[in-house]
Structure formats: C-alpha cells, structure tokens
Design a protein around this motif. Structure first.
Motif, mmCIF file in Angstrom:
data_model
loop_
_atom_site.group_PDB
_atom_site.id
_atom_site.type_symbol
_atom_site.label_atom_id
_atom_site.label_comp_id
_atom_site.label_asym_id
_atom_site.label_seq_id
_atom_site.Cartn_x
_atom_site.Cartn_y
_atom_site.Cartn_z
ATOM 1 N N SER A 1 -18.693 -0.072 -4.940
ATOM 2 C CA SER A 1 -19.670 -0.385 -3.905
ATOM 3 C C SER A 1 -19.124 -0.111 -2.506
ATOM 4 C CB SER A 1 -20.092 -1.854 -4.022
ATOM 5 O OG SER A 1 -21.162 -2.140 -3.159
ATOM 6 N N ALA A 2 -17.833 -0.340 -2.302
ATOM 7 C CA ALA A 2 -17.226 -0.086 -0.992
ATOM 8 C C ALA A 2 -17.249 1.401 -0.663
ATOM 9 C CB ALA A 2 -15.796 -0.614 -0.958
ATOM 10 N N VAL A 3 -16.861 2.239 -1.617
ATOM 11 C CA VAL A 3 -16.855 3.684 -1.391
ATOM 12 C C VAL A 3 -18.266 4.184 -1.124
ATOM 13 C CG1 VAL A 3 -16.492 5.919 -2.519
ATOM 14 C CG2 VAL A 3 -14.739 4.133 -2.681
ATOM 15 N N ASP B 1 -8.172 -3.618 17.743
ATOM 16 C CA ASP B 1 -7.851 -5.030 17.694
ATOM 17 C C ASP B 1 -6.980 -5.285 16.471
ATOM 18 O OD1 ASP B 1 -7.696 -7.747 17.699
ATOM 19 O OD2 ASP B 1 -9.852 -8.123 17.496
ATOM 20 N N ARG B 2 -5.724 -5.656 16.713
ATOM 21 C CA ARG B 2 -4.809 -5.892 15.600
ATOM 22 C C ARG B 2 -5.197 -7.123 14.787
ATOM 23 N NH1 ARG B 2 -0.987 -3.678 19.297
ATOM 24 N NH2 ARG B 2 0.016 -1.845 18.386
ATOM 25 N N HIS B 3 -6.050 -7.976 15.345
ATOM 26 C CA HIS B 3 -6.487 -9.158 14.611
ATOM 27 C C HIS B 3 -7.632 -8.844 13.656
ATOM 28 C CE1 HIS B 3 -3.977 -11.882 16.945
ATOM 29 N NE2 HIS B 3 -4.382 -11.258 18.039
ATOM 30 N N ALA B 4 -8.164 -7.628 13.732
ATOM 31 C CA ALA B 4 -9.338 -7.287 12.922
ATOM 32 C C ALA B 4 -9.069 -7.437 11.433
ATOM 33 C CB ALA B 4 -9.800 -5.867 13.237
ATOM 34 N N MET B 5 -7.852 -7.110 10.999
ATOM 35 C CA MET B 5 -7.535 -7.217 9.580
ATOM 36 C C MET B 5 -7.375 -8.667 9.133
ATOM 37 S SD MET B 5 -7.624 -4.296 8.164
ATOM 38 C CE MET B 5 -7.587 -2.548 8.556
ATOM 39 N N GLN B 6 -7.169 -9.573 10.074
ATOM 40 C CA GLN B 6 -7.050 -10.989 9.736
ATOM 41 C C GLN B 6 -8.381 -11.714 9.871
ATOM 42 O OE1 GLN B 6 -4.252 -12.183 8.455
ATOM 43 N NE2 GLN B 6 -3.366 -10.139 8.652
ATOM 44 N N GLU B 7 -9.328 -11.115 10.560
ATOM 45 C CA GLU B 7 -10.612 -11.766 10.805
ATOM 46 C C GLU B 7 -11.763 -10.892 10.315
ATOM 47 O OE1 GLU B 7 -10.484 -12.353 14.998
ATOM 48 O OE2 GLU B 7 -8.816 -13.777 14.912
ATOM 49 N N ASN B 8 -11.541 -10.256 9.177
ATOM 50 C CA ASN B 8 -12.525 -9.344 8.610
ATOM 51 C C ASN B 8 -13.136 -9.993 7.372
ATOM 52 O OD1 ASN B 8 -13.806 -7.269 7.113
ATOM 53 N ND2 ASN B 8 -12.563 -5.720 8.125
ATOM 54 N N THR C 1 -7.345 -0.891 3.521
ATOM 55 C CA THR C 1 -6.911 0.259 4.317
ATOM 56 C C THR C 1 -6.864 1.524 3.471
ATOM 57 O OG1 THR C 1 -5.572 -1.231 5.680
ATOM 58 C CG2 THR C 1 -5.102 1.121 5.846
ATOM 59 N N ALA C 2 -6.398 1.396 2.231
ATOM 60 C CA ALA C 2 -6.349 2.552 1.338
ATOM 61 C C ALA C 2 -7.749 3.084 1.056
ATOM 62 C CB ALA C 2 -5.652 2.166 0.035
ATOM 63 N N MET C 3 -8.689 2.180 0.787
ATOM 64 C CA MET C 3 -10.070 2.601 0.532
ATOM 65 C C MET C 3 -10.633 3.333 1.744
ATOM 66 S SD MET C 3 -13.458 1.853 1.384
ATOM 67 C CE MET C 3 -13.345 0.206 2.118
ATOM 68 N N HIS C 4 -10.447 2.742 2.917
ATOM 69 C CA HIS C 4 -10.974 3.315 4.158
ATOM 70 C C HIS C 4 -10.365 4.695 4.411
ATOM 71 C CE1 HIS C 4 -12.398 3.478 8.274
ATOM 72 N NE2 HIS C 4 -13.003 2.326 8.121
ATOM 73 N N SER C 5 -9.054 4.808 4.257
ATOM 74 C CA SER C 5 -8.367 6.072 4.527
ATOM 75 C C SER C 5 -8.750 7.148 3.514
ATOM 76 C CB SER C 5 -6.853 5.857 4.511
ATOM 77 O OG SER C 5 -6.465 4.967 5.532
ATOM 78 N N ALA C 6 -8.923 6.757 2.254
ATOM 79 C CA ALA C 6 -9.296 7.723 1.226
ATOM 80 C C ALA C 6 -10.681 8.303 1.488
ATOM 81 C CB ALA C 6 -9.251 7.064 -0.158
ATOM 82 N N VAL C 7 -11.608 7.450 1.881
ATOM 83 C CA VAL C 7 -12.958 7.937 2.201
ATOM 84 C C VAL C 7 -12.907 8.811 3.452
ATOM 85 C CG1 VAL C 7 -15.304 7.267 2.842
ATOM 86 C CG2 VAL C 7 -14.086 5.982 1.081
ATOM 87 N N ASP C 8 -12.131 8.407 4.454
ATOM 88 C CA ASP C 8 -11.999 9.216 5.670
ATOM 89 C C ASP C 8 -11.462 10.611 5.354
ATOM 90 O OD1 ASP C 8 -13.002 7.403 7.468
ATOM 91 O OD2 ASP C 8 -11.052 6.624 8.095
ATOM 92 N N LEU D 1 -8.879 5.230 -6.752
ATOM 93 C CA LEU D 1 -8.596 3.973 -6.067
ATOM 94 C C LEU D 1 -8.442 2.823 -7.055
ATOM 95 C CD1 LEU D 1 -11.019 4.340 -3.033
ATOM 96 C CD2 LEU D 1 -8.522 4.179 -2.895
ATOM 97 N N ILE D 2 -9.324 2.766 -8.044
ATOM 98 C CA ILE D 2 -9.230 1.702 -9.039
ATOM 99 C C ILE D 2 -7.886 1.765 -9.760
ATOM 100 C CG2 ILE D 2 -10.127 0.923 -11.276
ATOM 101 C CD1 ILE D 2 -12.949 1.589 -10.218
ATOM 102 N N GLY D 3 -7.467 2.977 -10.156
ATOM 103 C CA GLY D 3 -6.178 3.126 -10.829
ATOM 104 C C GLY D 3 -5.027 2.645 -9.963
ATOM 105 N N TYR D 4 -5.076 2.998 -8.685
ATOM 106 C CA TYR D 4 -4.027 2.578 -7.750
ATOM 107 C C TYR D 4 -4.021 1.062 -7.596
ATOM 108 C CZ TYR D 4 -1.834 1.750 -3.215
ATOM 109 O OH TYR D 4 -1.052 1.262 -2.201
ATOM 110 N N PHE D 5 -5.192 0.459 -7.431
ATOM 111 C CA PHE D 5 -5.279 -0.982 -7.214
ATOM 112 C C PHE D 5 -4.834 -1.750 -8.458
ATOM 113 C CE2 PHE D 5 -8.920 -0.602 -3.861
ATOM 114 C CZ PHE D 5 -8.040 0.044 -3.005
ATOM 115 N N GLU D 6 -5.319 -1.313 -9.618
ATOM 116 C CA GLU D 6 -4.979 -2.047 -10.845
ATOM 117 C C GLU D 6 -3.489 -1.956 -11.154
ATOM 118 O OE1 GLU D 6 -7.686 -0.586 -13.841
ATOM 119 O OE2 GLU D 6 -9.149 -2.150 -13.354
ATOM 120 N N ARG D 7 -2.903 -0.789 -10.969
ATOM 121 C CA ARG D 7 -1.457 -0.662 -11.202
ATOM 122 C C ARG D 7 -0.667 -1.536 -10.239
ATOM 123 N NH1 ARG D 7 -2.961 4.710 -11.981
ATOM 124 N NH2 ARG D 7 -2.357 5.290 -9.856
#
Length: 207
Positions: A105-107, A128-135, A168-175, A193-199
């Motif tokens: 769904s994210a992709v 904003d470096r806080h974006a990853m903490q307040e997302n 970040t990996a999902m975002h960069s892969a789509v980019d 992505l699923i393979g990378y995340f599950e491993r």
C-alpha cells in the motif's frame, strides 16, 4: 382584500453563495499547485479558483505556506489511513501479512500520488530532522513492528530505528524508479522491499 400570500417578502435576486469547506479549498489549492507549481500560484489565484474574495480565503489560511503545510498534513493522514485499511484486511495476528500489506500500500500510495507528493513536500523546500520522529506513518510502522516482536515473530533491538530505516528505504526505492524513468514494475519493487524488510527483522533473531 389582499390574500395573506401577497404579504410574503420577495425572494432575493441572488442567493448567497455557500462558502467552500476547508477540504474544498485544499482541493482547489492542490489542483492549482500540481498544474502550475507552488511558485506560480498565489493566494489570490486559489481564491479565484474557489470563487471567493481573497480576504475570505485568508480567514482560513494566512499565507500560501500555511496552506501548503495543511496539504502536507492532509496527505500524511490520508496515506496513514490507506495503510491502516490495507493492514486491517489481514488477520490481526498475521504479522508477516500485515507487513506485506503495509509495503504494498505504501508503494502504490506514493506512486499514485507522486505529483501531489512532490508539490507539497519537495516544492516547499523545508528540512526538518524531527520529521522522522514525529511522522504518523512511521509511528504506525513502529506499532506494527512492536506487535510482531511481542508475538515473537520478529526480533529488532530498536523498533523505531528499524521503522525509520524501512520508511526511508521504501521512499528512496520509489524515488529511484521515478527518477530513472523506468517502466514501473510495482510488484517487483514491492517484493524486493518485502524481502529486505523480512530478512532484516529475522536476522536479529539469531542473537
């Protein structure tokens, strides 16, 4: 003697126009920003597109930047709900299926809305470096990972850091797919992505 109906007040020549809702104003702004780019759209253009006087639009949004931030917040919340609904179609305790649904769904959500995404995030030129903490989307992924860890399906010493890496990996892969102009093989991207995340979450279980 005049009938009672003859004393009725006449209808106004013009009915008062209904003021568009906040969501409708954001819809107009989003369309204009995507069509022209943020730098070429002023509040006056958005007011005209909504059939309003500029002062009325300013009652809702003081500046173009305020309007763009509101579009950002709406985009993030809509994205979060989309992912939530995808995971809810899986069984509550099927953590691998829920993770796969999140990735799929994210992709698709990013690729389906890339023009609007780029306008409200890239054109605003904020960092904003806080974006990853307040997302809220990352918070959602943290909750998913913690559920799988509690069920002993996965292992990860730092679920939030893992969620940030995954997002970040999902975002960069789509980019990369977008930037390279390659034909979009969404399913291949999702499976990679699923393979990378599950491993990643299974690797930590060895320690």
């Amino acid at each position: 003697m005049p009938s009672p109906s003859s004393f009725a007040l006449p209808e106004p020549a013009f009915a008062a126009a209904a003021v568009p809702t906040r969501e409708a104003l954001l819809d107009v702004a989003a369309r204009l920003f995507v069509e022209r780019g943020t730098e070429r759209v002023a509040l006056a253009d958005i007011a005209a597109g909504a059939g309003l006087e500029l002062r009325v639009l300013r009652d809702h949004f003081a500046s173009r930047e305020h309007l763009l931030l509101a579009l950002q917040q709406r985009f993030v919340e809509g994205f979060r709900v989309r992912l939530h609904d995808a995971m809810d179609r899986c069984r509550p305790n099927d953590w691998p299926a829920r993770l796969r649904a999140w990735v799929q769904s994210a992709v698709e959500g990013y690729l389906d809305q890339v023009a609007l995404h780029d306008v409200v995030f890239h054109d605003l030129r904020t960092h904003d470096r806080h974006a990853m903490q307040e997302n809220p989307v990352i918070d959602q992924l943290v909750e998913l990972l913690e559920g799988g860890i509690a069920a002993r399906v996965w292992a990860a010493p730092d679920p939030r850091l893992t969620a940030v890496i995954f997002f970040t990996a999902m975002h960069s892969a789509v980019d990369r797919v977008i930037a390279c102009g390659e034909p979009q093989d969404r399913q291949r991207l999702v499976q990679t992505l699923i393979g990378y995340f599950e491993r990643s979450v299974q690797w930590w279980a060895r320690f």
